[in-house]
Design an enzyme around this catalytic site. Structure first.
Site, PDB file in Angstrom:
ATOM      1  N   ASP A  63       0.972  -1.365  -0.245  1.00 35.97           N
ATOM      2  CA  ASP A  63       0.069  -0.282  -0.069  1.00 35.97           C
ATOM      3  C   ASP A  63       0.830   1.253  -0.253  1.00 35.97           C
ATOM      4  OD1 ASP A  63      -2.560   1.499   0.396  1.00 35.97           O
ATOM      5  OD2 ASP A  63      -2.412   2.201   2.349  1.00 35.97           O
ATOM      6  N   ASP A  87      -0.340   5.090   0.851  1.00 34.16           N
ATOM      7  CA  ASP A  87      -0.284   5.805   2.288  1.00 34.16           C
ATOM      8  C   ASP A  87      -0.274   5.417   3.455  1.00 34.16           C
ATOM      9  OD1 ASP A  87      -1.095   8.794   0.441  1.00 34.16           O
ATOM     10  OD2 ASP A  87      -2.474   6.888  -0.548  1.00 34.16           O
TER      11      ASP A  87
END
Length: 347
Positions: free
Chosen positions: A24, A26
């Site tokens: 991922d 963010d």
């Protein structure tokens, strides 16, 4: 994915046990324009040891090219094909939906990433309900305002099929937590009473898109959110590593239901370069590294207390606490008073 009562052990470094890391972005690799501490060095080292890096994000606002350029500026060697976003997943979902003719007009509420992904699928992008769209597709973009949400509302209320890239309620930024696409989706949902088809994590379309684009055989999902990254890994039947650099708190992790329990837990991305220590039963509790956690009987309001003793790597203490909480909760949510125990980890 099997039901776990404690984080799993890994005898080899995770970067050697899995062929592809599905990072991922963010809260894991960066927050806004700034790299998360140790992220760039850890991803680079894992790649040097043979673990492929793929960057999987629910943020549909930017194109893969723009994301790769951002990663390159931070010091990572990333190409556009290494980036998989929810815009690509939702574009495939729209293209496969029998209600939306090929090449038809699609009303887009979102940014350049969503526009590019839909055009790559042959759709014509429009911005008004008066343009006769065959579908509405909504994704995050910081420029989305009332007028854009109103156009989506007019179209959805008229019966046009509605799709959302993702429904993350929040997004981490350099200044703190801000509203995500899920918050904006709720505006249209409240106004119309309709529900969108969702592509992003933790829904299956995002996992399917990621595997199709990466060809991963032994993937490891690496994320900071329980309700998207970790649940998405659970839905896809693959292992996961939670890093504590984003939105998830230790208290939330302890209370996680089975579908939100990661396979592994680490303080930050340095955890991908190391084996995961075993969490072993010890008396009425569990031991990991130099820490032992155990239930301590009844607490206030019928909530049981959990005690933590020892010293060493705080991540080991958190792993031991997870084992106690998840073992006590079984298939539900833990109801333990761990405030004192967690405070010990912060000293």
């Amino acid at each position: 994915m099997t039901h776990r009562t404690r984080p799993a052990a890994a005898e080899r470094p995770l970067c050697e046990a899995y062929d592809t890391a599905l990072y991922d972005l963010d809260g894991v690799v960066y927050a806004g324009r700034t790299a998360i501490p140790y992220a760039v060095e850890s991803v680079s080292e894992a790649s040097a040891r043979g673990m492929r890096a793929a960057y999987v994000t629910n943020n549909a606002s930017r194109t893969p090219q723009a994301v790769a350029e951002h990663l390159n500026r931070l010091g990572l060697d990333a190409a556009p094909e290494d980036v998989i976003n929810s815009a690509q997943a939702v574009a495939r979902l729209v293209a496969d939906d029998g209600r939306v003719p090929a090449g038809s007009r699609v009303l887009v509420v979102g940014g350049a990433g969503l526009v590019q992904a839909l055009r790559e699928r042959g759709f014509e992008v429009v911005r008004s309900a008066e343009d006769g769209p065959a579908a509405v597709v909504q994704g995050y973009d910081p420029t989305v305002g009332w007028e854009h949400l109103a156009e989506a509302t007019y179209a959805v209320a008229s019966g046009v099929p509605w799709f959302a890239s993702n429904t993350d309620l929040t997004i981490p930024t350099a200044r703190g937590t801000a509203p995500g696409n899920g918050a904006l989706v709720e505006v249209v949902r409240i106004a119309t009473g309709a529900d969108p088809l969702v592509a992003g994590k933790p829904r299956p379309p995002m996992h399917r898109e990621t595997i199709l684009r990466t060809g991963a055989e032994r993937p490891l999902v690496v994320g900071d959110r329980l309700d998207t990254d970790i649940e998405g890994a659970h839905v896809g039947g693959v292992d996961s590593l939670l890093v504590m650099t984003g939105v998830t708190t230790a208290a939330q992790l302890l209370a996680a239901p089975p579908e939100h329990r990661p396979t592994y837990v680490a303080t930050d991305l340095r955890g991908i370069l190391e084996p995961q220590p075993a969490v072993e039963a010890s008396g009425t509790g569990f031991r990991c590294g130099g820490w032992t956690a155990a239930p301590a009987g009844g607490g206030g309001n019928g909530v049981g207390r959990v005690l933590l003793e020892g010293e060493g790597d705080p991540a080991d203490g958190l792993r031991a606490l997870c084992a106690v909480a998840w073992s006590a909760a079984g298939d539900g949510r833990a109801s333990l008073d761990a405030e004192e125990a967690l405070a010990r980890l912060d000293r």
